[in-house]
Design a protein around this motif. Structure first.
Motif, PDB file in Angstrom:
ATOM      1  N   UNK A  19    -127.097  35.161 -79.500  1.00 21.97           N
ATOM      2  CA  UNK A  19    -128.209  34.907 -80.409  1.00 21.97           C
ATOM      3  C   UNK A  19    -128.096  33.485 -80.938  1.00 21.97           C
ATOM      4  N   UNK A  20    -129.094  32.664 -80.645  1.00 17.30           N
ATOM      5  CA  UNK A  20    -129.129  31.285 -81.130  1.00 17.30           C
ATOM      6  C   UNK A  20    -129.820  31.264 -82.500  1.00 17.30           C
ATOM      7  N   UNK A  21    -129.211  30.568 -83.447  1.00 20.67           N
ATOM      8  CA  UNK A  21    -129.737  30.569 -84.805  1.00 20.67           C
ATOM      9  C   UNK A  21    -129.773  29.154 -85.372  1.00 20.67           C
ATOM     10  N   UNK A  22    -130.884  28.800 -86.013  1.00 20.46           N
ATOM     11  CA  UNK A  22    -130.992  27.530 -86.736  1.00 20.46           C
ATOM     12  C   UNK A  22    -130.655  27.792 -88.197  1.00 20.46           C
ATOM     13  N   UNK A  23    -129.556  27.183 -88.660  1.00 20.81           N
ATOM     14  CA  UNK A  23    -129.069  27.377 -90.025  1.00 20.81           C
ATOM     15  C   UNK A  23    -129.517  26.215 -90.884  1.00 20.81           C
ATOM     16  N   UNK A  24    -130.306  26.449 -91.928  1.00 20.87           N
ATOM     17  CA  UNK A  24    -130.705  25.350 -92.807  1.00 20.87           C
ATOM     18  C   UNK A  24    -129.477  24.653 -93.397  1.00 20.87           C
ATOM     19  N   UNK A  25    -129.462  23.332 -93.354  1.00 19.34           N
ATOM     20  CA  UNK A  25    -128.327  22.596 -93.903  1.00 19.34           C
ATOM     21  C   UNK A  25    -128.257  22.796 -95.414  1.00 19.34           C
ATOM     22  N   UNK A  26    -127.054  23.016 -95.906  1.00 16.24           N
ATOM     23  CA  UNK A  26    -126.854  23.151 -97.332  1.00 16.24           C
ATOM     24  C   UNK A  26    -127.271  24.490 -97.896  1.00 16.24           C
ATOM     25  N   UNK A  27    -127.736  25.404 -97.042  1.00 18.32           N
ATOM     26  CA  UNK A  27    -128.139  26.724 -97.526  1.00 18.32           C
ATOM     27  C   UNK A  27    -127.810  27.757 -96.464  1.00 18.32           C
ATOM     28  N   UNK A  28    -126.657  28.398 -96.614  1.00 17.51           N
ATOM     29  CA  UNK A  28    -126.227  29.352 -95.599  1.00 17.51           C
ATOM     30  C   UNK A  28    -126.591  30.781 -95.985  1.00 17.51           C
ATOM     31  N   UNK A  29    -127.380  30.913 -97.057  1.00 19.90           N
ATOM     32  CA  UNK A  29    -127.708  32.250 -97.545  1.00 19.90           C
ATOM     33  C   UNK A  29    -129.046  32.746 -97.006  1.00 19.90           C
ATOM     34  N   UNK A  30    -130.047  31.878 -96.995  1.00 20.81           N
ATOM     35  CA  UNK A  30    -131.379  32.340 -96.615  1.00 20.81           C
ATOM     36  C   UNK A  30    -132.079  31.323 -95.738  1.00 20.81           C
ATOM     37  N   UNK A  31    -133.196  31.754 -95.146  1.00 25.71           N
ATOM     38  CA  UNK A  31    -133.981  30.869 -94.299  1.00 25.71           C
ATOM     39  C   UNK A  31    -133.420  30.792 -92.898  1.00 25.71           C
ATOM     40  N   UNK A  32    -134.006  29.897 -92.116  1.00 24.95           N
ATOM     41  CA  UNK A  32    -133.544  29.721 -90.753  1.00 24.95           C
ATOM     42  C   UNK A  32    -134.400  30.479 -89.768  1.00 24.95           C
ATOM     43  N   UNK A  33    -134.050  30.338 -88.507  1.00 22.64           N
ATOM     44  CA  UNK A  33    -134.787  31.007 -87.443  1.00 22.64           C
ATOM     45  C   UNK A  33    -133.819  31.347 -86.328  1.00 22.64           C
ATOM     46  N   UNK A  34    -133.957  32.539 -85.777  1.00 21.22           N
ATOM     47  CA  UNK A  34    -133.071  32.947 -84.706  1.00 21.22           C
ATOM     48  C   UNK A  34    -133.799  33.782 -83.686  1.00 21.22           C
ATOM     49  N   UNK A  35    -133.148  33.994 -82.573  1.00 22.98           N
ATOM     50  CA  UNK A  35    -133.767  34.810 -81.546  1.00 22.98           C
ATOM     51  C   UNK A  35    -132.786  35.163 -80.452  1.00 22.98           C
ATOM     52  N   UNK A  36    -133.017  36.292 -79.784  1.00 21.56           N
ATOM     53  CA  UNK A  36    -132.133  36.713 -78.706  1.00 21.56           C
ATOM     54  C   UNK A  36    -132.335  35.881 -77.445  1.00 21.56           C
ATOM     55  N   UNK A  37    -131.323  35.878 -76.618  1.00 21.28           N
ATOM     56  CA  UNK A  37    -131.373  35.164 -75.345  1.00 21.28           C
ATOM     57  C   UNK A  37    -131.660  36.148 -74.218  1.00 21.28           C
ATOM     58  N   UNK A  38    -132.510  35.744 -73.296  1.00 18.26           N
ATOM     59  CA  UNK A  38    -132.808  36.583 -72.131  1.00 18.26           C
ATOM     60  C   UNK A  38    -131.670  36.465 -71.113  1.00 18.26           C
ATOM     61  N   UNK A  39    -131.676  37.343 -70.134  1.00 19.21           N
ATOM     62  CA  UNK A  39    -130.588  37.357 -69.150  1.00 19.21           C
ATOM     63  C   UNK A  39    -130.515  36.060 -68.346  1.00 19.21           C
ATOM     64  N   UNK A  40    -131.643  35.336 -68.230  1.00 19.47           N
ATOM     65  CA  UNK A  40    -131.619  34.063 -67.494  1.00 19.47           C
ATOM     66  C   UNK A  40    -131.209  32.891 -68.387  1.00 19.47           C
ATOM     67  N   UNK A  41    -130.856  33.180 -69.650  1.00 17.53           N
ATOM     68  CA  UNK A  41    -130.383  32.135 -70.555  1.00 17.53           C
ATOM     69  C   UNK A  41    -131.458  31.515 -71.424  1.00 17.53           C
ATOM     70  N   UNK A  42    -132.718  31.867 -71.214  1.00 14.00           N
ATOM     71  CA  UNK A  42    -133.790  31.276 -72.010  1.00 14.00           C
ATOM     72  C   UNK A  42    -133.968  32.011 -73.333  1.00 14.00           C
TER      73      UNK A  42
END
Length: 209
Positions: A19-42
């Motif tokens: 699971x690739x996740x974008x972590x907001x800098x300076x705030x590890x509690x809330x926000x951000x965006x993530x998503x699962x990876x498909x079998x081909x890596x996308x």
């Protein structure tokens, strides 16, 4: 944002567990965006807000670690992504490598006895301390031993506390008085480092809160 996870080397890795996740800098509690990876890596990340981010990856196992990150042609491994002025078009490439290091060892208290239940924290070199994915933690067992696997190559300091608030070590003001109590560790690909540590006594981290 569209992207792709690439494995640089051979490992028994199921991309669908990553699971690739974008972590907001300076705030590890809330926000951000993530998503699962498909079998081909996308993968696709939706509803990415205008903000600055570090890229993190969850679901890794064994000695696989996040080696580098590119957005378009730019290397953003350490700098992260600055989308504060808007989210530009481009593809995110996350490169994983199955050659992380390991840090293990033992912790003693001030009476030279094994420190069971001590919090051991591996902290990246000063220039990279804003990158939360580089931190590693472990609790000692009844014999005072600990193991940290999947450690990205790099230079670190390792500390042991008898008692400490979760993530307090990410606060520079908290860490400053203890800086000289850390042991330096240089982790290479596939290396196994061993450290003998002295636990920082609980009375030194007690607060009135």
């Amino acid at each position: 944002i569209t992207g792709r996870v690439v494995l640089d080397g051979k490992a028994d890795l199921q991309f669908t567990s990553v699971n690739v996740f974008l972590e907001p800098k300076g705030n590890i509690v809330s926000g951000g965006a993530g998503g699962p990876t498909q079998q081909d890596g996308t993968f696709q990340l939706h509803n990415v807000a205008a903000d600055s981010y570090q890229v993190n990856v969850f679901g890794l196992s064994g000695n696989v670690y996040l080696k580098s990150v590119r957005f378009g042609d730019a290397d953003v491994t350490d700098a992260g992504l600055d989308f504060s002025q808007g989210v530009p078009a481009g593809e995110l490439t996350v490169i994983l490598r199955p050659s992380a290091g390991q840090v293990s060892g033992a912790v003693q208290d001030d009476k030279q006895q094994p420190a069971a239940g001590a919090q051991v924290v591996l902290i990246p070199e000063e220039a990279k301390r804003s990158i939360t994915r580089l931190y590693r933690t472990a609790m000692t067992d009844q014999s005072g031993n600990f193991v940290m696997k999947g450690v990205p190559p790099g230079d670190y300091k390792i500390f042991a506390w008898e008692q400490v608030e979760q993530n307090a070590w990410q606060d520079p003001d908290f860490l400053k008085p203890f800086e000289s109590r850390g042991e330096t560790v240089s982790v290479k690909e596939n290396s196994v480092e061993n450290k003998q540590l002295k636990a920082i006594p609980a009375e030194e981290t007690k607060t009135d809160r």
